[in-house]
Design a protein around this motif. Structure first.
Motif, PDB file in Angstrom:
ATOM      1  N   ARG A 202       0.791  -1.253  -0.079  1.00 43.58           N
ATOM      2  CA  ARG A 202      -0.005   0.079  -0.038  1.00 43.58           C
ATOM      3  C   ARG A 202       0.820   1.441   0.093  1.00 43.58           C
ATOM      4  O   ARG A 202       0.564   2.283  -0.609  1.00 43.58           O
ATOM      5  CB  ARG A 202      -1.094  -0.024   1.207  1.00 43.58           C
ATOM      6  N   GLN A 203       1.910   1.269   0.676  1.00 47.51           N
ATOM      7  CA  GLN A 203       2.778   2.374   0.613  1.00 47.51           C
ATOM      8  C   GLN A 203       3.903   2.460  -0.190  1.00 47.51           C
ATOM      9  O   GLN A 203       4.139   3.710  -0.828  1.00 47.51           O
ATOM     10  CB  GLN A 203       3.767   2.341   2.387  1.00 47.51           C
ATOM     11  N   SER A 204       4.484   1.533  -0.566  1.00 45.05           N
ATOM     12  CA  SER A 204       5.805   1.583  -1.413  1.00 45.05           C
ATOM     13  C   SER A 204       5.627   0.911  -2.652  1.00 45.05           C
ATOM     14  O   SER A 204       6.619   0.867  -3.578  1.00 45.05           O
ATOM     15  CB  SER A 204       6.954   0.806  -0.581  1.00 45.05           C
ATOM     16  N   ARG A 205       4.381   0.292  -3.218  1.00 45.35           N
ATOM     17  CA  ARG A 205       4.512  -0.412  -4.465  1.00 45.35           C
ATOM     18  C   ARG A 205       3.704   0.547  -5.395  1.00 45.35           C
ATOM     19  O   ARG A 205       2.265   0.710  -4.981  1.00 45.35           O
ATOM     20  CB  ARG A 205       4.049  -1.588  -4.361  1.00 45.35           C
ATOM     21  N   PRO A 206       4.009   0.535  -6.674  1.00 44.65           N
ATOM     22  CA  PRO A 206       3.022   1.201  -7.611  1.00 44.65           C
ATOM     23  C   PRO A 206       1.347   0.391  -7.701  1.00 44.65           C
ATOM     24  O   PRO A 206       1.750  -0.771  -7.521  1.00 44.65           O
ATOM     25  CB  PRO A 206       3.792   1.194  -9.088  1.00 44.65           C
ATOM     26  N   LEU A 207       0.575   1.002  -7.902  1.00 45.14           N
ATOM     27  CA  LEU A 207      -0.731   0.282  -8.009  1.00 45.14           C
ATOM     28  C   LEU A 207      -0.790  -1.063  -8.751  1.00 45.14           C
ATOM     29  O   LEU A 207      -1.236  -1.821  -8.370  1.00 45.14           O
ATOM     30  CB  LEU A 207      -1.805   1.411  -8.579  1.00 45.14           C
ATOM     31  N   THR A 208      -0.137  -0.973 -10.068  1.00 48.24           N
ATOM     32  CA  THR A 208      -0.364  -2.086 -10.971  1.00 48.24           C
ATOM     33  C   THR A 208       0.384  -3.223 -10.281  1.00 48.24           C
ATOM     34  O   THR A 208      -0.143  -4.539 -10.285  1.00 48.24           O
ATOM     35  CB  THR A 208       0.211  -1.860 -12.375  1.00 48.24           C
ATOM     36  N   GLN A 209       1.502  -2.921  -9.597  1.00 48.52           N
ATOM     37  CA  GLN A 209       2.319  -3.946  -8.777  1.00 48.52           C
ATOM     38  C   GLN A 209       1.507  -4.460  -7.517  1.00 48.52           C
ATOM     39  O   GLN A 209       1.589  -5.467  -7.469  1.00 48.52           O
ATOM     40  CB  GLN A 209       3.689  -3.380  -8.516  1.00 48.52           C
ATOM     41  N   MET A 210       0.935  -3.576  -6.996  1.00 51.03           N
ATOM     42  CA  MET A 210       0.268  -4.044  -5.767  1.00 51.03           C
ATOM     43  C   MET A 210      -0.725  -5.181  -6.187  1.00 51.03           C
ATOM     44  O   MET A 210      -0.954  -6.097  -5.599  1.00 51.03           O
ATOM     45  CB  MET A 210      -0.431  -2.882  -5.162  1.00 51.03           C
ATOM     46  N   LEU A 211      -1.438  -4.857  -7.355  1.00 50.76           N
ATOM     47  CA  LEU A 211      -2.473  -5.952  -7.840  1.00 50.76           C
ATOM     48  C   LEU A 211      -1.936  -7.239  -8.201  1.00 50.76           C
ATOM     49  O   LEU A 211      -2.375  -8.084  -8.054  1.00 50.76           O
ATOM     50  CB  LEU A 211      -3.465  -5.126  -8.681  1.00 50.76           C
ATOM     51  N   ALA A 212      -0.972  -6.773  -9.176  1.00 52.09           N
ATOM     52  CA  ALA A 212      -0.305  -7.876  -9.855  1.00 52.09           C
ATOM     53  C   ALA A 212       0.365  -8.878  -8.776  1.00 52.09           C
ATOM     54  O   ALA A 212       0.645 -10.148  -9.226  1.00 52.09           O
ATOM     55  CB  ALA A 212       0.866  -7.436 -10.883  1.00 52.09           C
ATOM     56  N   TYR A 213       1.131  -8.425  -7.745  1.00 48.40           N
ATOM     57  CA  TYR A 213       1.793  -9.370  -6.884  1.00 48.40           C
ATOM     58  C   TYR A 213       0.614 -10.004  -5.788  1.00 48.40           C
ATOM     59  O   TYR A 213       1.365 -10.472  -4.774  1.00 48.40           O
ATOM     60  CB  TYR A 213       2.912  -8.692  -6.273  1.00 48.40           C
ATOM     61  N   ALA A 214      -0.473  -9.540  -5.714  1.00 51.48           N
ATOM     62  CA  ALA A 214      -1.409  -9.991  -4.738  1.00 51.48           C
ATOM     63  C   ALA A 214      -1.369 -11.331  -4.614  1.00 51.48           C
ATOM     64  O   ALA A 214      -1.394 -12.092  -5.435  1.00 51.48           O
ATOM     65  CB  ALA A 214      -2.909  -9.460  -4.897  1.00 51.48           C
ATOM     66  N   SER A 215      -1.006 -11.825  -3.469  1.00 54.98           N
ATOM     67  CA  SER A 215      -1.053 -13.396  -3.106  1.00 54.98           C
ATOM     68  C   SER A 215      -2.169 -13.788  -2.108  1.00 54.98           C
ATOM     69  O   SER A 215      -2.637 -14.766  -1.805  1.00 54.98           O
ATOM     70  CB  SER A 215       0.243 -13.792  -2.932  1.00 54.98           C
ATOM     71  N   ASP A 216      -2.622 -12.743  -1.341  1.00 54.37           N
ATOM     72  CA  ASP A 216      -3.535 -13.030  -0.165  1.00 54.37           C
ATOM     73  C   ASP A 216      -4.578 -12.141  -0.023  1.00 54.37           C
ATOM     74  O   ASP A 216      -4.624 -11.057   0.719  1.00 54.37           O
ATOM     75  CB  ASP A 216      -2.446 -13.007   1.038  1.00 54.37           C
TER      76      ASP A 216
END
Ligand code: C5P
Ligand code: C5P
Length: 466
Positions: free
Chosen positions: A192-206
């Motif tokens: 939430r703090q440190s990843r660009p939005l697309t990466q936040m979603l793309a790396y979501a695992s939980d």
């Protein structure tokens, strides 16, 4: 409603803390993960604040090997996040003066051991080791590290159903009251703090976001279709950069996306819940969000430099903070390379699990993290647990095994820790851990037998609940 601690437990903490405060020349010995590192920092802060001569040491685990480095100390040893499960080992090694501040299942009671299990609390869910260390500090008048106990609890995943519980909530309230912490109900995806939005979603695992996890292009259009700009000038926006209305739009869209794909309600609910912001940390840094802070500390531990994490917890924002950021980068690079290796190599399957053998290409300290991430990257379908093999760093004849699962499988009766403990012991190895994440060590020549046995074991566990 305000939660209160069992007064008998509080009295016991006060009694032991008072004894501890009379000691001098101390050695804090702690575990090298986020909960261990925060426990260590809370204890070191307390003891140095009391003007005690204090040293610390962080280790991977307390066993017959590592205890050799401790047994000859002339200092009073304070074990944090370990010790309760090794009381007989500590006694056998004749460590003279010691305290244990832990939350793992205890072997037996001891007059200088603080452990929530004796008072009916579940150390897996209601309180972490850093929480116990915090209560010791609090009983001696030092409450300023409450936020670190929240980082420790989150590092041990004690908030995995969307919120903290029981004793952890007392600490949370203390931290809020002191202006150290803000708790909001919000989207709980990592980064939430440190990843660009697309990466936040793309790396979501939980949870895994079907159609989005592992696919940055799909994530970018999902966000853009909501009318949310990905950039602000030249900078990629992170979740915390979004306006309130944009956050709401994104959260609602993800909720509907998962509902449309028939994702189970409890999984969707886990995605939205409490998020813990450390108010004294700079916005946009890993330290600002408890989950990201915990990941930074875990990276320090797994890369063999947990003491850097301890110094960051103690407030160093110069040399050690710079080092911690480099460690995190190196850690992420190793993880990326590990995932790429796995993608190329592919996975093998048995009836009740998937597995892969890194054949010396992935370090044993990060193999478990890679196994967990492989779910996120959708290299591994979520219908079965995953086992991953790496060479043991200390003993070339042994194989290190890491196992990971997900909440849907746990609900069906899977318990990785129990399965790995039982099956590794049968083959002269050892193992254990949580239901969802576990590990073991077995002689290399037993690999195939282990695979067969564990397949049967998982089958039994998963069928038992039907
Ligand atoms: O407890 P052990 O060292 O303490 O577990 C660490 C690993 O287990 C980490 O990789 C963590 O992400 C994983 N874990 C998990 N879910 C849990 C507990 C631990 O994935 N509930
Ligand atoms: O190393 P890894 O991250 O896979 O460990 C996951 C969990 O399994 C941790 O909680 C760790 O303490 C536990 N474990 C264990 N015995 C081992 C290896 C790992 O209990 N031999």
């Amino acid at each position: 409603m305000k939660i209160e601690m069992n007064p008998e437990f509080w009295n016991e903490i006060c009694r032991i803390s008072k004894e501890l405060s009379k000691e001098d020349n101390l050695l804090v010995v702690s575990h090298h993960d986020a909960d261990g590192i925060t426990s260590c920092a809370i204890m070191v802060d307390l003891l140095t604040g009391l003007e005690k001569d204090t040293e610390f040491m962080t280790i991977k685990q307390l066993d017959s090997n590592t205890i050799k480095n401790i047994k000859d100390t002339d200092r009073t040893v304070v074990f944090t996040d370990m010790g309760s499960g090794q009381l007989s080992l500590i006694k056998e090694n004749k460590i003279k003066d010691f305290y244990i501040i832990d939350h793992h299942t205890p072997e037996a009671s001891h007059e200088k051991q603080i452990n929530p299990h004796f008072f009916g609390y579940d150390g897996g869910l209601e309180i972490s080791a850093s929480g116990m260390a915090y209560f010791v500090a609090k009983s001696l008048g030092n409450m300023k590290m409450a936020h670190l106990a929240i980082v420790g609890a989150v590092g041990d995943m004690q908030d995995s159903d969307g919120k903290l519980h029981s004793l952890n909530r007392i600490i949370m309230d203390d931290a809020i009251e002191q202006g150290l912490l803000k708790v909001r109900h919000d989207l709980r995806l990592f980064g939430r703090q440190s990843r660009p939005l697309t990466q936040m979603l793309a790396y979501a695992s939980d949870p895994i976001l079907p159609g989005l996890t592992g696919n940055e292009a799909a994530c970018a259009s999902f966000i853009q279709n909501l009318g949310i700009p990905l950039r602000e000038n030249e900078r990629w926006r992170t979740y915390v950069d979004l306006e309130f209305s944009e956050r709401k739009k994104l959260t609602t869209a993800l909720y509907i996306h998962l509902l449309d794909l028939n994702t189970k309600e409890f999984i969707i609910q886990g995605m939205i819940g409490e998020v813990y912001t450390l108010l004294n940390e700079e916005k946009g840094t890993e330290l600002r969000d408890a989950k990201e802070f915990a990941t930074l500390l875990n990276a320090c531990g797994r890369q063999g430099q947990p003491e850097v994490g301890v110094m960051v917890c103690l407030g160093d924002r110069e040399k050690n903070w710079r080092m911690a950021k480099n460690i995190l980068q190196k850690h992420r690079k190793m993880l990326r390379e590990g995932i790429e290796f796995l993608e190329k190599r592919g996975i093998e399957e048995m009836e009740n699990f998937y597995y892969f053998d890194s054949q010396g290409r992935i370090d044993e300290n990060i193999i478990g993290v890679i196994a967990g991430m492989a779910y996120g990257a959708r290299i591994i379908p979520p219908d079965r647990p995953i086992l991953a093999f790496a060479d043991d760093n200390d003993d070339p004849k042994m194989l290190k095994i890491s196992a990971r699962a997900n909440w849907s499988l746990i609900r069906k009766g899977l318990h990785l820790g129990n399965a790995l403990r039982e099956e590794s012991r049968k083959l002269d190895g050892d193992g254990g851990g949580h239901d969802i994440a576990a590990g073991a060590r077995i002689p290399k020549e037993c690999r195939d037998e282990f695979l067969k046995n564990i397949d049967r074991k998982f089958g039994e566990q998963l069928r038992r609940s039907v």
